[in-house]
Design a protein around this motif. Structure first.
Motif, PDB file in Angstrom:
ATOM      1  N   GLU A  47      25.034  43.863  43.495  1.00  0.00           N
ATOM      2  CA  GLU A  47      25.664  45.130  43.879  1.00  0.00           C
ATOM      3  C   GLU A  47      27.182  45.012  43.862  1.00  0.00           C
ATOM      4  O   GLU A  47      27.891  45.881  43.366  1.00  0.00           O
ATOM      5  CB  GLU A  47      25.241  45.513  45.307  1.00  0.00           C
ATOM      6  N   HIS A  48      27.642  43.883  44.416  1.00  0.00           N
ATOM      7  CA  HIS A  48      29.084  43.677  44.475  1.00  0.00           C
ATOM      8  C   HIS A  48      29.672  43.607  43.058  1.00  0.00           C
ATOM      9  O   HIS A  48      30.690  44.233  42.774  1.00  0.00           O
ATOM     10  CB  HIS A  48      29.401  42.401  45.264  1.00  0.00           C
ATOM     11  N   PHE A  49      28.996  42.842  42.199  1.00  0.00           N
ATOM     12  CA  PHE A  49      29.467  42.755  40.812  1.00  0.00           C
ATOM     13  C   PHE A  49      29.499  44.142  40.175  1.00  0.00           C
ATOM     14  O   PHE A  49      30.444  44.501  39.477  1.00  0.00           O
ATOM     15  CB  PHE A  49      28.560  41.860  39.956  1.00  0.00           C
ATOM     16  N   MET A  51      29.795  47.100  41.609  1.00  0.00           N
ATOM     17  CA  MET A  51      30.877  47.941  42.124  1.00  0.00           C
ATOM     18  C   MET A  51      32.170  47.631  41.383  1.00  0.00           C
ATOM     19  O   MET A  51      32.940  48.527  41.040  1.00  0.00           O
ATOM     20  CB  MET A  51      31.085  47.674  43.620  1.00  0.00           C
ATOM     21  N   GLU A  52      32.386  46.334  41.140  1.00  0.00           N
ATOM     22  CA  GLU A  52      33.634  45.965  40.472  1.00  0.00           C
ATOM     23  C   GLU A  52      33.580  46.312  38.985  1.00  0.00           C
ATOM     24  O   GLU A  52      34.491  46.930  38.447  1.00  0.00           O
ATOM     25  CB  GLU A  52      33.898  44.464  40.658  1.00  0.00           C
ATOM     26  N   GLU A  53      32.495  45.892  38.335  1.00  0.00           N
ATOM     27  CA  GLU A  53      32.453  46.023  36.880  1.00  0.00           C
ATOM     28  C   GLU A  53      32.295  47.465  36.423  1.00  0.00           C
ATOM     29  O   GLU A  53      32.754  47.843  35.352  1.00  0.00           O
ATOM     30  CB  GLU A  53      31.319  45.166  36.316  1.00  0.00           C
ATOM     31  N   GLU A  77      33.949  35.268  35.079  1.00  0.00           N
ATOM     32  CA  GLU A  77      33.517  34.465  36.230  1.00  0.00           C
ATOM     33  C   GLU A  77      32.223  35.024  36.829  1.00  0.00           C
ATOM     34  O   GLU A  77      31.360  34.267  37.274  1.00  0.00           O
ATOM     35  CB  GLU A  77      34.634  34.388  37.283  1.00  0.00           C
ATOM     36  N   HIS A  78      32.094  36.338  36.845  1.00  0.00           N
ATOM     37  CA  HIS A  78      30.818  36.928  37.301  1.00  0.00           C
ATOM     38  C   HIS A  78      29.667  36.404  36.447  1.00  0.00           C
ATOM     39  O   HIS A  78      28.580  36.137  36.949  1.00  0.00           O
ATOM     40  CB  HIS A  78      30.857  38.453  37.194  1.00  0.00           C
ATOM     41  N   GLU A  79      29.938  36.291  35.151  1.00  0.00           N
ATOM     42  CA  GLU A  79      28.905  35.818  34.228  1.00  0.00           C
ATOM     43  C   GLU A  79      28.467  34.404  34.594  1.00  0.00           C
ATOM     44  O   GLU A  79      27.280  34.102  34.654  1.00  0.00           O
ATOM     45  CB  GLU A  79      29.463  35.879  32.787  1.00  0.00           C
ATOM     46  N   GLN A 113      36.477  30.527  45.201  1.00  0.00           N
ATOM     47  CA  GLN A 113      37.712  30.517  44.413  1.00  0.00           C
ATOM     48  C   GLN A 113      37.918  31.882  43.760  1.00  0.00           C
ATOM     49  O   GLN A 113      39.023  32.407  43.700  1.00  0.00           O
ATOM     50  CB  GLN A 113      37.634  29.459  43.307  1.00  0.00           C
ATOM     51  N   HIS A 114      36.809  32.426  43.271  1.00  0.00           N
ATOM     52  CA  HIS A 114      36.837  33.738  42.647  1.00  0.00           C
ATOM     53  C   HIS A 114      37.294  34.788  43.670  1.00  0.00           C
ATOM     54  O   HIS A 114      38.175  35.604  43.386  1.00  0.00           O
ATOM     55  CB  HIS A 114      35.437  34.037  42.121  1.00  0.00           C
ATOM     56  N   ASN A 115      36.702  34.729  44.869  1.00  0.00           N
ATOM     57  CA  ASN A 115      37.069  35.695  45.904  1.00  0.00           C
ATOM     58  C   ASN A 115      38.536  35.591  46.291  1.00  0.00           C
ATOM     59  O   ASN A 115      39.188  36.599  46.527  1.00  0.00           O
ATOM     60  CB  ASN A 115      36.197  35.494  47.148  1.00  0.00           C
ATOM     61  N   LYS A 117      40.998  34.715  44.401  1.00  0.00           N
ATOM     62  CA  LYS A 117      41.804  35.369  43.365  1.00  0.00           C
ATOM     63  C   LYS A 117      41.714  36.879  43.505  1.00  0.00           C
ATOM     64  O   LYS A 117      42.706  37.588  43.394  1.00  0.00           O
ATOM     65  CB  LYS A 117      41.329  34.960  41.967  1.00  0.00           C
ATOM     66  N   GLU A 118      40.507  37.378  43.759  1.00  0.00           N
ATOM     67  CA  GLU A 118      40.365  38.826  43.881  1.00  0.00           C
ATOM     68  C   GLU A 118      41.117  39.355  45.102  1.00  0.00           C
ATOM     69  O   GLU A 118      41.837  40.339  45.014  1.00  0.00           O
ATOM     70  CB  GLU A 118      38.880  39.203  44.002  1.00  0.00           C
ATOM     71  N   GLU A 119      40.921  38.667  46.242  1.00  0.00           N
ATOM     72  CA  GLU A 119      41.520  39.180  47.468  1.00  0.00           C
ATOM     73  C   GLU A 119      43.035  39.036  47.440  1.00  0.00           C
ATOM     74  O   GLU A 119      43.762  39.844  47.991  1.00  0.00           O
ATOM     75  CB  GLU A 119      40.933  38.445  48.679  1.00  0.00           C
TER      76      GLU A 119
HETATM   77 FE   LIG Z   1      34.224  39.674  41.680  1.00  0.00          FE
END
Ligand SMILES: [Fe+2]
Lengths: 144, 428
Positions: A47-49, A51-53, A77-79, A113-115, A117-119
């Motif tokens: 769901e989170h992916f 919302m972003e994608e 990175e989601h992939e 790490q991904h979070n 970068k996003e945050e």
């Molecule tokens: Fe993300």
């Protein structure tokens, strides 16, 4: 003004919580609750992916005119994470807890790490470039 | 403009941080060997001790922390370091040659070697500081961690300045050696190391252990207050060259702030959502416990001038807090980096982090580390011959080296394998 970043940060923490629950159950060998936890884990992350994608990234890309920039990196990175999720699910179905915990450790660090970068970068950027429509964006993301 | 902070190659190549990480245990072994050379009697200012302390603080602590910063700045702060390979190699070379020269100079009483070692180290640290601060300057917004990093790096600058002064006084210029030496230590441990640890904890504790975030006040004001408390200590110490109750009271805010940090961290970790008890958690608890205990013991002993307490506190602080934390963190950082870089090359059949370094080997290191700490303590206080204490320490560092070497060797072997992605491209 910071509606998007606040909402998305909170959603990261929600994903963290479901992830920990799955990991805790796997580690303590509570197999009966495991399939529910696995389903909740997959649902929250996917769901989170989505919302972003499907909503936030296209909106950013449209505003900035950059489709190969940070949003593309985040998609890749989601992939990677989807791939790891698949392997974790496999390990659980085969009852290989050691394998699962090794994968989940890697998954966790990758996600965090991904979070970061996003945050740190992407959500702030979203707050800025999407300032006018931020409430609308959040509403549309909630609807997913 | 926005893209600057994010790119796929923002993580520096594996060898950049690894070079620093793998050197650390080797300097630890050197420190252990020097310790075992100590003869009985009052050895507080023996050359072996002074050199061993520098091997630990520079060869181990500074080495690992610089390597980790090279890795973390792009990820945690979004500050991309251009040309990381070249910069990393230069800094590493300056550190290594610098600390070896400094050590040899101090040990054999060769002024020229001591001075040139000191200069090389100064240049190395300055190089690193300019690189790090220069790249952090462009980062917006300033997160709590980034702010902590800036304070930490600034403290490192102050500490190096004081270190140079101390070295001059050693060479016979001026006579403020004691004050400057004390302040140098304080800025190293409670400025550079302490603030860096805090900045990293703000990120790592909530994220990797799924714990509650640090209290808002602590995040926004904590690091500034600590920096101010260090300035207070320095100012009062300069105004009152004679150690009095006032100079001691001036250190109280700093001590309390750090004890507060240790207590909050332990509470956060105990209430974490992620139950997984990996070996790194032992190191975290040990490090934070050591920080609280060492500071309380040090302060009380200082007030009543109890040298046994003060020296023991120093050992707990350096060995328990700093080394403990560093050891624990590397077991997360290195295997992940191996996985990350190989994965980015398209290898999908990489072993998991747990398979790269088995948990029981890390536990083994934890026990050896505790044993080494007992060796240090018992050797220092003459309960066992220093040869025994030094051997235990060397054993612990040796095992650490062996484990880190193993992961590195695995990485470099795999790196040579043709990437499946490259093969796919060829086929197209
Ligand atoms: Fe993300």
């Amino acid at each position: 003004m910071s509606a998007i970043s606040e909402f998305m940060r909170a959603d990261h923490r929600r994903c963290d919580a479901t992830f920990s629950e799955l990991e805790n159950l796997a580690e303590s060998g509570q197999h009966d609750a495991l399939s529910d936890a696995l389903a909740a884990f997959k649902k929250d992350f996917l769901e989170h992916f989505a919302m972003e994608e499907e909503i936030m990234f296209p909106a950013i890309e449209q505003k900035t005119g950059m489709s190969m920039g940070p949003t593309q990196v985040m998609r890749m990175e989601h992939e990677q994470m989807r791939h790891l999720m698949g392997r974790m699910e496999e390990a659980l179905k085969q009852g290989n807890t050691e394998q699962f915990l090794g994968l989940s450790e890697t998954f966790m660090i990758l996600v965090q790490q991904h979070n970061m970068k996003e945050e740190q970068i992407l959500y702030t950027m979203a707050d800025n470039v999407l300032a006018a429509e931020n409430v609308d964006i959040v509403e549309r993301m909630k609807a997913i | 403009m926005f893209g600057a902070g994010l790119s796929l190659d923002q993580a520096p190549p594996f060898r950049v941080p690894y070079r620093f990480f793998i050197s650390a245990p080797l300097f630890g072994i050197m420190a252990a060997l020097l310790f075992s050379l100590l003869s009985g009697g009052d050895h507080r200012l023996a050359p072996e001790v002074i050199v061993a302390v520098h091997m630990l603080t520079i060869g181990v602590f500074l080495m690992v922390m610089t390597g980790a910063m090279m890795q973390m700045l792009p990820v945690i702060a979004g500050a991309v370091i251009p040309n990381p390979k070249r910069h990393g190699a230069v800094i590493h070379l300056l550190y290594t040659v610098g600390v070896l020269l400094l050590g040899a100079g101090l040990y054999f009483g060769m002024m020229a070697a001591t001075a040139s070692g000191g200069v090389l180290l100064g240049v190395g640290v300055l190089y690193f500081l300019i690189l790090a601060l220069g790249n952090l300057r462009r980062v917006r917004p300033f997160s709590d961690s980034v702010r902590a990093f800036v304070y930490a790096l600034s403290s490192l600058g102050v500490a190096v300045g004081l270190g140079v002064l101390a070295a001059l006084y050693y060479a016979g210029v001026g006579d403020y050696r004691e004050i400057v030496g004390q302040l140098h230590l304080i800025w190293i441990f409670f400025g550079w190391i302490g603030l860096l640890v805090i900045g990293v904890s703000f990120q790592v504790v909530p994220m990797f252990y799924v714990a509650e975030a640090y209290p808002r006040f602590c995040r926004t004001w904590g690091t500034a207050l600590i920096f101010a408390s260090l300035l207070l200590v320095t100012l009062v110490r300069c105004l009152f060259p004679e150690q009095t109750l006032i100079t001691k009271l001036a250190a109280l805010p700093m001590v309390l702030l750090y004890i507060g940090f240790a207590v909050i961290t332990i509470r956060r970790l105990r209430l974490r959502k992620r139950a997984s008890k990996d070996a790194t958690l032992f190191f975290w608890y040990l490090a934070m416990g050591s920080l609280g205990v060492a500071l309380s013991l040090w302060y009380v002993s200082w007030l009543v001038e109890w040298s046994f307490g003060m020296e023991s506190a120093g050992m707990v602080l350096g060995y328990g807090f700093v080394l403990g934390l560093i050891s624990g963190m590397l077991y997360k950082i290195i295997p992940f980096l191996v996985w990350f870089h190989l994965n980015a090359k398209g290898h999908f059949d990489i072993p998991t982090m747990r398979e790269m370094i088995p948990a029981k080997h890390i536990r083994m290191h934890f026990y050896l580390y505790l044993l080494g700490g007992s060796g240090l303590f018992a050797g220092w206080w003459g309960l066992v011959p220093t040869v025994v204490g030094g051997a235990l320490l060397a054993l612990s560092f040796g095992w650490w080296f062996w484990l880190l070497l193993g992961v590195g060797r695995y990485y470099f072997k795999q790196e040579k394998r043709p990437s499946p992605m490259a093969m796919m491209n060829l086929a197209q």
